[in-house]
Design a protein around this motif. Sequence first.
Motif, PDB file in Angstrom:
ATOM      1  N   THR A 197       0.810  -1.217   0.000  1.00  0.00           N
ATOM      2  CA  THR A 197       0.000   0.000   0.000  1.00  0.00           C
ATOM      3  C   THR A 197       0.848   1.273   0.000  1.00  0.00           C
ATOM      4  OG1 THR A 197      -1.841  -1.119   1.080  1.00  0.00           O
ATOM      5  CG2 THR A 197      -1.782   1.272   1.249  1.00  0.00           C
ATOM      6  N   PRO A 198       1.969   1.333   0.759  1.00  0.00           N
ATOM      7  CA  PRO A 198       2.736   2.588   0.782  1.00  0.00           C
ATOM      8  C   PRO A 198       3.232   3.029  -0.589  1.00  0.00           C
ATOM      9  CG  PRO A 198       3.384   1.180   2.611  1.00  0.00           C
ATOM     10  CD  PRO A 198       2.499   0.350   1.735  1.00  0.00           C
ATOM     11  N   ILE A 199       3.545   2.086  -1.445  1.00  0.00           N
ATOM     12  CA  ILE A 199       4.056   2.458  -2.760  1.00  0.00           C
ATOM     13  C   ILE A 199       2.935   2.521  -3.791  1.00  0.00           C
ATOM     14  CG2 ILE A 199       4.673   0.135  -3.602  1.00  0.00           C
ATOM     15  CD1 ILE A 199       7.223   2.866  -3.772  1.00  0.00           C
ATOM     16  N   ALA A 200       1.969   1.609  -3.700  1.00  0.00           N
ATOM     17  CA  ALA A 200       0.874   1.581  -4.677  1.00  0.00           C
ATOM     18  C   ALA A 200       0.018   2.837  -4.583  1.00  0.00           C
ATOM     19  CB  ALA A 200       0.015   0.336  -4.471  1.00  0.00           C
ATOM     20  N   GLU A 201      -0.358   3.235  -3.370  1.00  0.00           N
ATOM     21  CA  GLU A 201      -1.192   4.427  -3.214  1.00  0.00           C
ATOM     22  C   GLU A 201      -0.432   5.694  -3.593  1.00  0.00           C
ATOM     23  OE1 GLU A 201      -3.080   4.754   0.565  1.00  0.00           O
ATOM     24  OE2 GLU A 201      -4.612   3.244   0.065  1.00  0.00           O
ATOM     25  N   PHE A 202       0.860   5.710  -3.308  1.00  0.00           N
ATOM     26  CA  PHE A 202       1.655   6.891  -3.662  1.00  0.00           C
ATOM     27  C   PHE A 202       1.699   7.064  -5.172  1.00  0.00           C
ATOM     28  CE2 PHE A 202       5.530   9.296  -4.448  1.00  0.00           C
ATOM     29  CZ  PHE A 202       5.420  10.329  -3.525  1.00  0.00           C
ATOM     30  N   TRP A 203       1.977   5.992  -5.885  1.00  0.00           N
ATOM     31  CA  TRP A 203       1.992   6.081  -7.356  1.00  0.00           C
ATOM     32  C   TRP A 203       0.619   6.480  -7.891  1.00  0.00           C
ATOM     33  CZ3 TRP A 203       4.830   0.746  -8.042  1.00  0.00           C
ATOM     34  CH2 TRP A 203       6.196   0.921  -7.798  1.00  0.00           C
ATOM     35  N   ALA A 204      -0.439   5.874  -7.350  1.00  0.00           N
ATOM     36  CA  ALA A 204      -1.786   6.188  -7.833  1.00  0.00           C
ATOM     37  C   ALA A 204      -2.151   7.640  -7.558  1.00  0.00           C
ATOM     38  CB  ALA A 204      -2.808   5.254  -7.187  1.00  0.00           C
ATOM     39  N   ALA A 205      -1.699   8.172  -6.444  1.00  0.00           N
ATOM     40  CA  ALA A 205      -2.015   9.562  -6.102  1.00  0.00           C
ATOM     41  C   ALA A 205      -1.355  10.552  -7.046  1.00  0.00           C
ATOM     42  CB  ALA A 205      -1.588   9.856  -4.663  1.00  0.00           C
ATOM     43  N   HIS A 206      -0.420  10.044  -7.854  1.00  0.00           N
ATOM     44  CA  HIS A 206       0.278  10.911  -8.806  1.00  0.00           C
ATOM     45  C   HIS A 206       0.073  10.414 -10.236  1.00  0.00           C
ATOM     46  CE1 HIS A 206       2.241  11.817  -4.930  1.00  0.00           C
ATOM     47  NE2 HIS A 206       2.375  13.029  -5.438  1.00  0.00           N
ATOM     48  N   GLU A 207      -1.167  10.022 -10.529  1.00  0.00           N
ATOM     49  CA  GLU A 207      -1.641   9.818 -11.904  1.00  0.00           C
ATOM     50  C   GLU A 207      -1.212   8.498 -12.546  1.00  0.00           C
ATOM     51  OE1 GLU A 207      -0.053  13.711 -13.313  1.00  0.00           O
ATOM     52  OE2 GLU A 207      -2.151  14.104 -13.823  1.00  0.00           O
ATOM     53  N   PHE A 208      -1.210   7.422 -11.762  1.00  0.00           N
ATOM     54  CA  PHE A 208      -1.000   6.089 -12.308  1.00  0.00           C
ATOM     55  C   PHE A 208      -2.109   5.163 -11.805  1.00  0.00           C
ATOM     56  CE2 PHE A 208       3.199   7.957 -12.401  1.00  0.00           C
ATOM     57  CZ  PHE A 208       3.691   7.568 -13.636  1.00  0.00           C
ATOM     58  N   VAL A 209      -2.417   4.153 -12.595  1.00  0.00           N
ATOM     59  CA  VAL A 209      -3.304   3.084 -12.150  1.00  0.00           C
ATOM     60  C   VAL A 209      -2.434   1.875 -11.818  1.00  0.00           C
ATOM     61  CG1 VAL A 209      -5.104   1.458 -12.850  1.00  0.00           C
ATOM     62  CG2 VAL A 209      -5.300   3.877 -13.442  1.00  0.00           C
ATOM     63  N   VAL A 210      -2.518   1.398 -10.586  1.00  0.00           N
ATOM     64  CA  VAL A 210      -1.660   0.322 -10.103  1.00  0.00           C
ATOM     65  C   VAL A 210      -2.491  -0.954  -9.958  1.00  0.00           C
ATOM     66  CG1 VAL A 210      -0.050  -0.428  -8.316  1.00  0.00           C
ATOM     67  CG2 VAL A 210      -0.261   2.018  -8.873  1.00  0.00           C
ATOM     68  N   ILE A 211      -2.028  -2.022 -10.603  1.00  0.00           N
ATOM     69  CA  ILE A 211      -2.731  -3.301 -10.571  1.00  0.00           C
ATOM     70  C   ILE A 211      -1.848  -4.319  -9.860  1.00  0.00           C
ATOM     71  CG2 ILE A 211      -3.843  -5.105 -11.926  1.00  0.00           C
ATOM     72  CD1 ILE A 211      -4.198  -3.088 -14.175  1.00  0.00           C
TER      73      ILE A 211
END
Length: 322
Positions: A75-89
Amino acid sequence: MRSYEHRLIGSAINIPVSPQTPVFSFSPIVLPFSDRPVDLDLKVTVPATGDALPIILLSHGQGQSNNLNSQEGYTPIAEFWAAHEFVVIQPTHLSSLSITVDSPPEGSEYYWQDRAQDLVRILDEIDTIEASVPGLMGRLDKTKVAVAGHSLGSWTASLLLGAKNVDPRNGTSFEKFDKRIKAGVLLAGTGNAGADLSDTGRLMVPFYGPDFSGMKTPTLVVCGDQDVSPHLTIRGADWHADSYYLSPGSKDLVWIKGGKHGLGGVSGWDAAETQDESPQRLGAVQRMTLAYLRSALHGDNSWDEARDALKQLSELGTIESK
């Protein structure tokens, strides 16, 4: 997510990032496959706003936790990436301790081949996944895809980036390169085999014979300078950087100062298996990987800015490129 930086982020705050947006996660998305013992469960984390969103496939590590080695981790890395315009699967691989399956057959320890196949399955079914997430339809840019992984997940990601495995017992070669992948991020990855493995390592991963010479896809390798892994290798922390030194093409390597295998906590908040828990260290990993992914998939100058910033922050780590 929070609207403010952690009070212990320290000098990592000086690595520039774009403004964040709220995110939402949707799970499980369940994909059935006849060639898989159980259905493939996915979690998708999405920014609440934005269109033409690039995609990151994130492969979990193994570890000894009951839940982090699944779609529930990172979650610490997935949510960070998503919060900056990426979709993480995030898939839950068959090696996850949360799944009840038969032990893998000899040569398929940790279901290592199927882990790579999971990422291919996701790309093959990306239209189905997009339609399954409320509010996501029409917002993906399916031409911009990156793959990331931590620990064993890093080896999984490497296979899609062009690395191959040659089984040292019988010479069998396995490849899973996917040209749809445009960039990679390898976190605390695995290194060379053969004489570099420890006795325990050869028992744990008897199939393991990496060949990074075909891994030409642009990739960022992130290692902790204190990540010593005697259960796998007789070498020091430099073993985890082999994918950088032994692969061709455009590559970047970030050494995280004081970092051990958890890289400050990428797999989960306050996780017992993270021996180097540090909001500052984690913040550096989050921001450097984000900058790399933005430049690789958006084509902006985020990576140049982040590299310049890190060069002034020796307490966080160092960087080299080729």
